[in-house]
Structure formats: C-alpha cells, structure tokens
Design a protein around this motif. Structure first.
Motif, mmCIF file in Angstrom:
data_model
loop_
_atom_site.group_PDB
_atom_site.id
_atom_site.type_symbol
_atom_site.label_atom_id
_atom_site.label_comp_id
_atom_site.label_asym_id
_atom_site.label_seq_id
_atom_site.Cartn_x
_atom_site.Cartn_y
_atom_site.Cartn_z
ATOM 1 N N UNK A 1 0.825 -1.206 0.000
ATOM 2 C CA UNK A 1 0.000 0.000 0.000
ATOM 3 C C UNK A 1 0.862 1.260 0.000
ATOM 4 N N UNK A 2 1.976 1.220 0.709
ATOM 5 C CA UNK A 2 2.878 2.369 0.707
ATOM 6 C C UNK A 2 3.515 2.565 -0.670
ATOM 7 N N UNK A 3 3.964 1.474 -1.289
ATOM 8 C CA UNK A 3 4.547 1.586 -2.627
ATOM 9 C C UNK A 3 3.512 2.099 -3.637
ATOM 10 N N UNK A 4 2.289 1.610 -3.507
ATOM 11 C CA UNK A 4 1.236 2.052 -4.410
ATOM 12 C C UNK A 4 0.981 3.552 -4.258
ATOM 13 N N UNK A 5 1.003 4.011 -3.013
ATOM 14 C CA UNK A 5 0.799 5.438 -2.764
ATOM 15 C C UNK A 5 1.917 6.267 -3.401
ATOM 16 N N UNK A 6 3.150 5.792 -3.276
ATOM 17 C CA UNK A 6 4.282 6.521 -3.864
ATOM 18 C C UNK A 6 4.205 6.557 -5.377
ATOM 19 N N UNK B 1 1.614 6.413 -7.234
ATOM 20 C CA UNK B 1 0.487 7.219 -7.706
ATOM 21 C C UNK B 1 0.597 8.682 -7.302
ATOM 22 N N UNK B 2 1.670 9.036 -6.613
ATOM 23 C CA UNK B 2 1.828 10.382 -6.075
ATOM 24 C C UNK B 2 2.310 11.364 -7.139
ATOM 25 N N UNK B 3 1.839 12.592 -7.011
ATOM 26 C CA UNK B 3 2.301 13.663 -7.887
ATOM 27 C C UNK B 3 3.492 14.396 -7.288
ATOM 28 N N UNK B 4 3.863 14.055 -6.046
ATOM 29 C CA UNK B 4 4.927 14.797 -5.356
ATOM 30 C C UNK B 4 6.145 13.940 -5.014
ATOM 31 N N UNK B 5 6.022 12.619 -5.030
ATOM 32 C CA UNK B 5 7.104 11.743 -4.576
ATOM 33 C C UNK B 5 7.952 11.285 -5.749
ATOM 34 N N UNK B 6 9.255 11.382 -5.592
ATOM 35 C CA UNK B 6 10.180 10.960 -6.661
ATOM 36 C C UNK B 6 10.873 9.645 -6.334
ATOM 37 N N UNK B 7 11.091 9.386 -5.031
ATOM 38 C CA UNK B 7 11.790 8.174 -4.625
ATOM 39 C C UNK B 7 11.151 7.591 -3.365
#
Length: 386
Positions: A130-135, A137-143
């Motif tokens: 779930x954390x990886x999925x959130x990252x 799908x994020x518009x702000x996270x790069x890594x």
C-alpha cells in the motif's frame, strides 16, 4: 428438530432479562431528559467521543471539545508549503488504507522473507504494498525506500516528483499477532538533499501512525507536532454542513514536558554490560517511575505525545548492537519529539539524532528520546558515565 437443552434455555433467559433491564434503564433515563436539545454551533468538525489514551497510573487529562478542526483547516494554517501539504495528505490516505486492511487481514506467515532473511507476515506485505502504491500514484514523490527492502527506488515516471519517502510499513511485527498496537513510520526528505548524505533535520515533515482501537497519526508541521484521528464513524467525522471528513485534528501543538515519571527501557540486555544503563534502570525503579513498555517502538514512543511526558532508551553494547534504523525509525520520530519540546540522543556523542548523517539506507543507531531532562540524564549516566 430437537428441543434446546436446559443450558441453552437458561442462557436465553439471562440474555432476555439483560435486554429488558437495558430497556427499563433507557426508559428511566429518557424520562429525565430535556424535551429538546440544540447542539452548540460549531465552525469546525463535530466529534462525539474521547481522544485521550489512559493507563493505570496516568489517566488522560484531555477534555472533549465542542468541535475539532478538519485536516484541511489545520494544514492550510500550519503548513505553508503547498507540496508538503499534498504529500502529507497522500501519506495519510495510505495510513487509512492500511487501517482498513488490518481490520480484515489475518496475521499469517507470508512465505517470503525480507532482505534480512526475516519471515514476512501477511500484514507486513500488505502494508508495504500500500505504501509503494501510494508513492507510485503520487504527484509529489520521486523516490521511495522501505525498511523491508532498504534501497532507494525511483517511483517518479513523469519526473516532476519532489520528495524521497522512507517508511517502516508496519513497525511491531513481533507483537501484531497479539493484536497489540502497531504503526507506520514515515520520513520525508526534499529533492535538494535526497536521503544519502542528508540528516534527519533535513526532513520536510514526518508522520507516525498508530493502529490500535482507533487510528491516530502524528504529523510534524511548521510550528510543532499535531495529531490527526481517522474515521470517528464509519462515514468519517461529521462537519457542520452535514458532510463527512475522514480526518480531524485531535491534538494541536503537543508539548512534551521536561520531566517525566514514565520510562520505556529497550535493550535491557545491555544493562548487563553497560554500568551506566544498569544504574539508570535501578534509579527508575527505586524512584518508582511507571514502566510502560510493549516492545513496539511506535506505542512506546507515541505515548509521550498522549501523556505529554516519557523517556524511551535503547543503548547498545558489544553483545547487543544497534537495531533501530536511522532513516526509517529514529529520525522521523526525533523530528516529532523535538518539535514537541523533547530531546533525542544518538547514544554515542549525546548529540541529537537529527544531526547524524545518513551514510547508508539501512544505517543503525542507538537512541534515547523523550522528556529533555531525562535525555540529559541518559547522556550523563550512560554515555559520559561509561
């Protein structure tokens, strides 16, 4: 068809009697109730319920408010950077998803192992996914980097991401099968520093979620540490206009007192080799401090924000080396504690854990954290005393 046994008849009669007594009690109470009730006007989220944890010796002093601010209202006032506001909301959504998953998932061995050879539990895998999925799908996270697989991985397909996010998806794997409180720890670093070579002080924010009878999350904002509570009802928390908000602010600008009578001693094995630590533990007992220790990092430090005091100690020794991860656990918690007026110690120099440079993703560290005067005592007795 068979007739019920006398045991079942007796049980049925008892249940029926309790039901009738409950009805009579409610009827009696209704007779003394006012004929009409008008709820007080509110300009923020309405909440019916208590939000302070309690214990045998230290009960909550938090009083119920007439209304509570929504997440949007608090972030708009206490978090100036729009992108930081957005990444906070994205991480809170992930914590909400983990909450729902924990309510339905069984705690079983998954059949896989993390990079350290530890058997992964089903809930570990679910929370991490779930954390990886959130990252992704994020518009702000790069890594992103997970404690389960400590390697910084690019998640930004568009190239517009701003933040490196490190997380422990489900801290407390050894106690989750007991249905004890566990949590998610998240540290967020900007593109300007990345992770390697940065320090905990470079974090733009950090979050710690605790999953117990309810889900609450500590968030580091511009002027301090705030707590947000999830899902007051299955529909969310009701707003004055009748709509529902998933998150409300249950504690604002939390302060951790300089002194405490609550202690959480980790790595007690080290007390057999570190005289200063044994002396410290003896002092806690002789002076009748209250022991509050579950073996889960999240609940053992989180209580400092609900009790407004506490000390967590985890020194090291030759046979009990450091286990805590600097980027995944110590640095995110230290940012929250120090923003609340507490202190942290790296357990080596006595300096803040926030000033320790991150040289590797899986870097380990000792830690003392909590009420300032007790951290100073740890430094004096455990570090300088040895």
């Amino acid at each position: 068809f068979s007739f019920p046994s006398s045991h079942h008849l007796s049980l049925h009669s008892n249940i029926k009697m309790k039901f009738l007594i409950s009805l009579l009690t409610l009827s009696s109470a209704a007779a003394f109730a006012p004929s009409s009730f008008t709820a007080p006007a509110a300009t923020s989220t309405q909440l019916y319920g208590e939000y302070g944890a309690s214990s045998t010796s230290f009960y909550t002093t938090t009083e119920k408010q007439d209304s509570y601010l929504s997440l949007e209202a608090v972030l708009g006032e206490k978090c100036a950077d729009e992108k930081v506001r957005l990444v906070i909301k994205e991480m809170l959504e992930a914590c909400a998803d983990i909450t729902e998953a924990l309510r339905t998932a069984l705690v079983t061995v998954e059949g896989s192992a993390n990079t350290f050879g530890d058997a992964q539990l089903s809930v570990d895998v679910i929370a991490d996914e779930l954390m990886w999925e959130s990252c992704k799908n994020s518009a702000t996270i790069r890594e992103g980097a997970s404690e389960e697989d400590p390697e910084v991985r690019n998640t930004d397909e568009q190239g517009d991401g701003e933040y490196t996010v490190c997380w422990d998806p489900l801290d407390g794997s050894s106690i989750v099968d007991n249905n004890w409180a566990v949590g998610t720890i998240i540290g967020i670093w900007p593109k300007s520093t990345g992770l390697i070579g940065a320090t905990g002080r470079d974090q733009v924010t950090s979050l710690v979620a605790i999953y117990g009878p309810r889900t609450t999350v500590l968030v580091a904002l511009d002027d301090g540490t705030y707590e947000f509570s999830y899902g007051c009802t299955p529909e969310g928390c009701e707003l004055p206009d009748g709509s529902f908000e998933p998150w409300i602010c249950s504690r604002s600008a939390i302060k951790i007192a300089e002194d405490t009578k609550i202690f959480s001693p980790a790595n007690l094995r080290a007390a057999q080799e570190v005289p200063g630590y044994k002396k410290l533990i003896d002092m806690y007992m002789v002076d009748k401090y209250t022991l509050r220790y579950s073996g889960g990092l999240v609940p053992d430090i989180y209580q400092q924000f609900t009790k407004n005091m506490g000390i967590f100690t985890n020194p090291t020794s030759d046979s009990s080396p450091a286990k805590l991860r600097l980027a995944f656990e110590a640095a995110p918690f230290a940012l929250l504690v120090e923003k609340a007026g507490g202190k942290s110690s790296d357990g080596v120099t006595g300096g803040s854990i926030l000033d320790v440079q991150i040289d590797s993703v899986d870097q380990r560290c000792a830690l003392a954290i909590g009420s300032a005067n007790e951290v100073d005592r740890f430094n004096d007795w455990v570090i300088d005393g040895n």
